[in-house]
Design a protein around this motif. Sequence first.
Motif, PDB file in Angstrom:
ATOM      1  N   UNK A 101       0.830  -1.205   0.000  1.00 10.06           N
ATOM      2  CA  UNK A 101       0.000   0.000   0.000  1.00 10.06           C
ATOM      3  C   UNK A 101       0.861   1.251   0.000  1.00 10.06           C
ATOM      4  N   UNK A 102       0.267   2.339  -0.444  1.00  6.95           N
ATOM      5  CA  UNK A 102       0.919   3.653  -0.420  1.00  6.95           C
ATOM      6  C   UNK A 102       0.860   4.187   1.023  1.00  6.95           C
ATOM      7  N   UNK A 126       3.310  14.988   7.007  1.00  4.35           N
ATOM      8  CA  UNK A 126       4.257  13.877   7.073  1.00  4.35           C
ATOM      9  C   UNK A 126       3.489  12.620   6.689  1.00  4.35           C
ATOM     10  N   UNK A 127       4.200  11.499   6.617  1.00  2.63           N
ATOM     11  CA  UNK A 127       3.564  10.296   6.093  1.00  2.63           C
ATOM     12  C   UNK A 127       3.724   9.116   7.044  1.00  2.63           C
ATOM     13  N   UNK A 128       2.729   8.254   7.015  1.00  2.00           N
ATOM     14  CA  UNK A 128       2.787   7.041   7.837  1.00  2.00           C
ATOM     15  C   UNK A 128       2.356   5.833   7.014  1.00  2.00           C
ATOM     16  N   UNK A 129       2.772   4.675   7.477  1.00  2.00           N
ATOM     17  CA  UNK A 129       2.341   3.413   6.886  1.00  2.00           C
ATOM     18  C   UNK A 129       0.975   3.064   7.468  1.00  2.00           C
ATOM     19  N   UNK A 130      -0.010   2.773   6.610  1.00  2.00           N
ATOM     20  CA  UNK A 130      -1.332   2.427   7.147  1.00  2.00           C
ATOM     21  C   UNK A 130      -1.283   1.216   8.075  1.00  2.00           C
ATOM     22  N   UNK A 159       6.179   4.096  -0.231  1.00  2.00           N
ATOM     23  CA  UNK A 159       5.803   5.352  -0.874  1.00  2.00           C
ATOM     24  C   UNK A 159       6.221   5.348  -2.337  1.00  2.00           C
ATOM     25  N   UNK A 160       5.295   5.754  -3.194  1.00  2.00           N
ATOM     26  CA  UNK A 160       5.629   5.935  -4.613  1.00  2.00           C
ATOM     27  C   UNK A 160       6.163   7.335  -4.879  1.00  2.00           C
ATOM     28  N   UNK A 161       6.095   8.195  -3.858  1.00  2.00           N
ATOM     29  CA  UNK A 161       6.514   9.577  -4.066  1.00  2.00           C
ATOM     30  C   UNK A 161       8.025   9.659  -4.295  1.00  2.00           C
TER      31      UNK A 161
END
Length: 273
Positions: free
Chosen positions: A2-3, A15-19, A239-241
């Motif tokens: 998953x993204x 910011x980003x987190x893993x689901x 992340x695909x970013x």
Amino acid sequence: MSELIEKRFEKGGRYFVSPQLEMCPHVGHGFFTREGGVSKGIYESLNFRYTGSDDKALVEQNFKRAAEQIGGGFDHIVRTCQKHTDIIEVITEDKGEYRQVGVPGGCDALITNVPGVVLAGFYADCQLILLYDEKHHAIAAVHSGWRGVANRILAKTVERMGQEYGTQPKNIIAAVGPSICRRCFETDDDVKEILFEIYEDQVPDYFYKEGNKWHIDLKMLTYSSFIRLGVQPYNIDMSNMCTCCGEEGLFWSHRRQKESRGVHAGMIMLKKV
Ligand SMILES: [Zn+2]
């Protein structure tokens, strides 16, 4: 696979987190961006880099903000000393002092099973990988650029977690932060040759040539390393970013900005429950 999903500091800043890690009650974690900090100028705003000319007091405030966001404390942060090595440090106690490990030899991966310790690694195109063994409650932060992919630091870290904590790949939940994409990772024959030798069987899928430059998909080489190790595909969030061709105000990129930049941090911590 998953993204990652986006979150925000209370006062703003993404910011980003893993689901999947987000659903684990024992873990706090985050992949931080340029937003949400206090640094100014070329380091605006959430810079974690001490080696530039940024004010150290501001960098410390940035560390404090990020650690608190994942439920940790500034004094309990343990930082890598990244030199593209395959050196892994095992953190065995919570010393309650803000510190860096691995100096002078360097240290590109940290592992621990001690609650409260915040493991911090850094990235600005390279991959920062966070791992959690949900059975034995152990965590890792791994810095892996192309040299890390070449020296298999991810596989070595998982192996070390096995020795230290009894970790089995099937119990690992993994998250990979924003990093350089295959279009932006343009390289010459020397880098290609090194990676070709190790990932020969994956050459048709993850290596291609445009003009006289090679492009290598480091994200997918990492994903495939996970699968070979025995990590379950549904336990990997990635992340695909791209830090290089992605939103400039959101990411620092070594390739795009050279040395006039800050650096991002990714952090993971076992909560005291
Ligand atoms: Zn890109």
